[in-house]
Motif scaffolding. Structure first.
Motif, short mmCIF file in Angstrom:
data_model
loop_
_atom_site.label_atom_id
_atom_site.label_comp_id
_atom_site.label_asym_id
_atom_site.label_seq_id
_atom_site.Cartn_x
_atom_site.Cartn_y
_atom_site.Cartn_z
N THR A 202 0.75 -1.15 -0.01
CA THR A 202 0.05 -0.04 -0.03
C THR A 202 0.81 1.32 0.02
OG1 THR A 202 -0.09 0.02 2.54
CG2 THR A 202 -1.93 -1.12 1.31
N ILE A 203 0.24 2.35 -0.69
CA ILE A 203 0.99 3.61 -0.55
C ILE A 203 -0.26 4.71 -0.28
CG2 ILE A 203 1.11 3.73 -2.94
CD1 ILE A 203 3.60 5.93 -2.26
N ARG B 175 -2.11 -2.49 -3.92
CA ARG B 175 -1.36 -3.36 -4.75
C ARG B 175 -1.46 -4.66 -4.26
NH1 ARG B 175 1.23 -3.22 -9.58
NH2 ARG B 175 2.61 -4.88 -10.17
N LEU B 176 -2.28 -5.43 -5.11
CA LEU B 176 -2.41 -6.93 -4.65
C LEU B 176 -1.65 -7.69 -5.80
CD1 LEU B 176 -3.23 -9.27 -2.69
CD2 LEU B 176 -5.56 -9.13 -3.94
N ASN C 89 -3.78 -2.93 -9.28
CA ASN C 89 -3.73 -1.97 -8.43
C ASN C 89 -5.28 -1.15 -8.31
OD1 ASN C 89 -1.05 -1.73 -8.48
ND2 ASN C 89 -0.82 -1.13 -10.67
N GLY C 90 -5.56 -1.27 -6.94
CA GLY C 90 -6.91 -0.97 -6.62
C GLY C 90 -6.92 0.37 -5.72
N ILE C 91 -8.02 0.87 -5.54
CA ILE C 91 -8.28 1.96 -4.36
C ILE C 91 -8.08 1.35 -3.19
CG2 ILE C 91 -9.66 3.69 -3.65
CD1 ILE C 91 -10.92 3.92 -6.53
N HIS D 178 -10.31 -4.50 -6.05
CA HIS D 178 -9.52 -5.01 -6.97
C HIS D 178 -10.50 -5.39 -8.16
CE1 HIS D 178 -5.66 -4.48 -4.84
NE2 HIS D 178 -6.18 -4.80 -3.83
N ASN D 179 -9.58 -5.43 -9.29
CA ASN D 179 -10.28 -5.90 -10.35
C ASN D 179 -9.49 -7.02 -11.13
OD1 ASN D 179 -11.75 -6.20 -12.80
ND2 ASN D 179 -11.75 -4.21 -13.37
#
Length: 545
Positions: free
Chosen positions: A110-111, A136-137, A146-148, A178-179
């Motif tokens: 995460t950031i 980020r997973l 890369n998700g919110i 994520h998607n």
């Protein structure tokens, strides 16, 4: 329920508890006023429970890769965390947070950026933050997503020294959307767009840079309400402390080089009674028992005690009333003051006549047995140094006025004539002549005649007839006294005797038996002549007429 799910729930609960502690505890515990660092940097260990099911692939040798399999991500005990925060003030800062955790099935990093609220105590800091950014997973053998992401939580830092703190614990709720639509069939919608609701724990070191300016030295300032006082006058001193922690309760200690001192908190009173003239100093020491350094200040203030000039007291006395009759009393009051404002007392009462008794500023003169004339009363005022002054007051004793005039019974007539029981005989006439003489000698006096009758006497109005016959004789009888009838009052009594009583009532006196006698109605009761005309002659006279 799986162990991973239990751990996730416990960690999320801990994050919420820490957030409430950070928000509520500052209202219960005092905060530190030291300036915060400009920047602080956390570097430490991070544990993560991702809290979600994601697609995880596989890559068997010599075979095409199978579809990804829904997999509940376990906790990730290997990880790191870094947070840099710029502090706008002692409460608020802007944080940039980076974290990452690793596990065989996936990697999550995460950031995030967001505000941080921190409460700063003496040796402990507590914070809460809300961060938004990138989550980020990277599942095994599946393209990374890369998700919110969002992070909500808080923690507790323990101070080691000014530039270094130990983060005891940080607990956060970690959200990531994520998607994986490019690798998951459309039939598995929940796996195409998984949502991670995880929890993470951190611990490590916090490095502080800048800020925390040097504390201003504590100080105290003393003052007195009067720089010069007379002996016996109080001096009030006050102290004003500055640069102490306003959240702390301060301790005040007072001392003085002279006088009786009573000090409480920021004020003190010095009793100068009995002090010799000269210069004196009062000192206040202020301390903060909770602070470890820069915690005490003192100050002094001077005052001068002057001995007053020894002027004698001033006294004046007065009497009320100033004139009394013998046997009465008069109150003597004295007012005594000291020009030097020292205590005074009044005493030493004396009088040239009668007797005097009293205490304090007043006394009573008793004139019983004192002759007519002027009585002088003397009193002495003495101050606390033995100086005296005297004053007098005069009371005039007057002779008592003569007693008020009294009515007196002059004589009493008897009525022995049974045929004419109303008749005033010669013996009675002599008595009535004496009564007329008294009235002539005292033109202001009047005569009250009280007629009585024996109960055995059956004649109606006999008592009244005796009274009016006496009046008729004195007003115009044989002796020709010619006393004004208005000066003679007729009444009937209840003595039960065949008599009439003659009372002389001087001017200003009252008839003492007015309540026990009854006034005669002279319109109904008439005087009977001593020699009435025969009835036959009366009839003949009427016929000739």
């Amino acid at each position: 329920m799986s162990l991973g799910s239990q751990a996730h729930r416990r960690c999320a609960s801990l994050a919420l508890v820490l957030t409430f502690v950070v928000l509520l505890l500052p209202s219960l515990v005092s905060a530190q006023d030291e300036a915060p660092p400009k920047v602080d940097l956390f570097i430490g260990y991070q544990w993560l429970n991702p809290g979600g099911t994601v697609p995880v692939g596989s890559n068997p040798p010599f075979q095409p890769p199978p579809p990804p399999v829904p997999t509940k991500l376990p906790s990730m005990p290997i990880g790191y965390g870094v947070t840099g925060t710029y502090n706008f003030d002692k409460w608020w800062g802007l944080s940039i947070d980076v974290g990452g955790n690793f596990q065989d099935l996936a990697t999550e990093s995460t950031i995030s950026v967001g505000p941080r609220f921190m409460w700063r105590g003496e040796n402990i800091n507590m914070f809460a933050h809300t961060l938004l950014g990138l989550n980020r997973l990277s599942p095994k053998d599946v393209n990374s997503s890369n998700g919110i992401g969002a992070v909500l939580g808080g923690g507790i830092d323990l101070k080691i020294w000014k530039s270094l703190s130990f983060r005891l614990i940080e607990a956060d709720y970690v959200l990531g959307r994520h998607n994986f639509a490019d690798v998951v069939p459309i039939t598995e919608s929940h796996l195409r767009h998984p949502v991670l609701e995880g929890a993470r724990l951190r611990t490590g070191l916090v490095f502080n840079f800048g800020g925390g300016g040097k504390e201003a030295p504590v100080a105290a300032s003393c003052s007195v309400d009067h720089n010069e006082v007379m002996v016996g006058e109080p001096v009030h001193a006050t102290v004003s402390a500055s640069n102490f922690n306003p959240k702390h309760t301060l301790t005040y200690n007072w001392s003085s080089t002279g006088g009786k001192l009573e000090g409480k908190d920021t004020g003190a009173s010095i009793d100068t009674t009995g002090l010799a003239g000269g210069n004196y100093t009062v000192t206040a020491r202020v301390s903060d028992p909770k602070a470890k350094k820069n915690n005490e200040a003192s100050c002094t203030s001077n005052f001068t005690v002057k001995e007053p000039p020894k002027n004698p007291p001033q006294v004046s006395c007065s009497a009320s009333p100033t004139s009394v009759q013998a046997g009465a009393s008069s109150t003597i009051s004295c007012t005594c003051t000291s020009p030097d404002n020292v205590p005074v007392t009044v005493g030493g009462w004396t009088a040239t006549g009668g007797s005097i008794s009293g205490s304090g500023n007043s006394a009573t003169l008793n004139t019983t047995g004192a002759p007519a004339g002027t009585v002088t009363i003397n009193a002495t005022c003495t101050d606390s140094r033995g100086l005296t002054a005297s004053s007098t007051a005069s009371v005039t004793i007057e002779n008592p006025p003569p007693p008020p005039p009294q009515a007196n019974k002059l004589n009493e007539c008897q009525y022995p004539n049974k045929m004419k029981p109303w008749r005033v005989d010669n013996t009675c006439k002599a008595m009535l002549d004496d009564a007329a003489l008294k009235l002539q000698q005292d033109p202001e006096a009047k005569l009250v005649v009280v007629g009585n009758a024996d109960p055995k006497e059956k004649r109606k109005n006999l008592a009244a007839e005796r009274a009016v016959d006496v009046k008729a004789y004195i007003a115009g009888g044989e002796a020709k006294q010619n006393i004004d009838p208005s000066r003679i009052e007729t009444r009937t009594g209840n003595e039960g005797t065949m008599t009439s009583e003659q009372w002389i009532v001087p001017s200003g006196a009252t008839f003492p038996e007015a309540d026990s006698t009854t006034a005669v109605d002279e319109t109904k009761v008439k005087a009977i002549p001593d020699h009435p005309k025969p009835a036959a002659k009366k009839a003949a006279a009427k016929k000739t007429q």
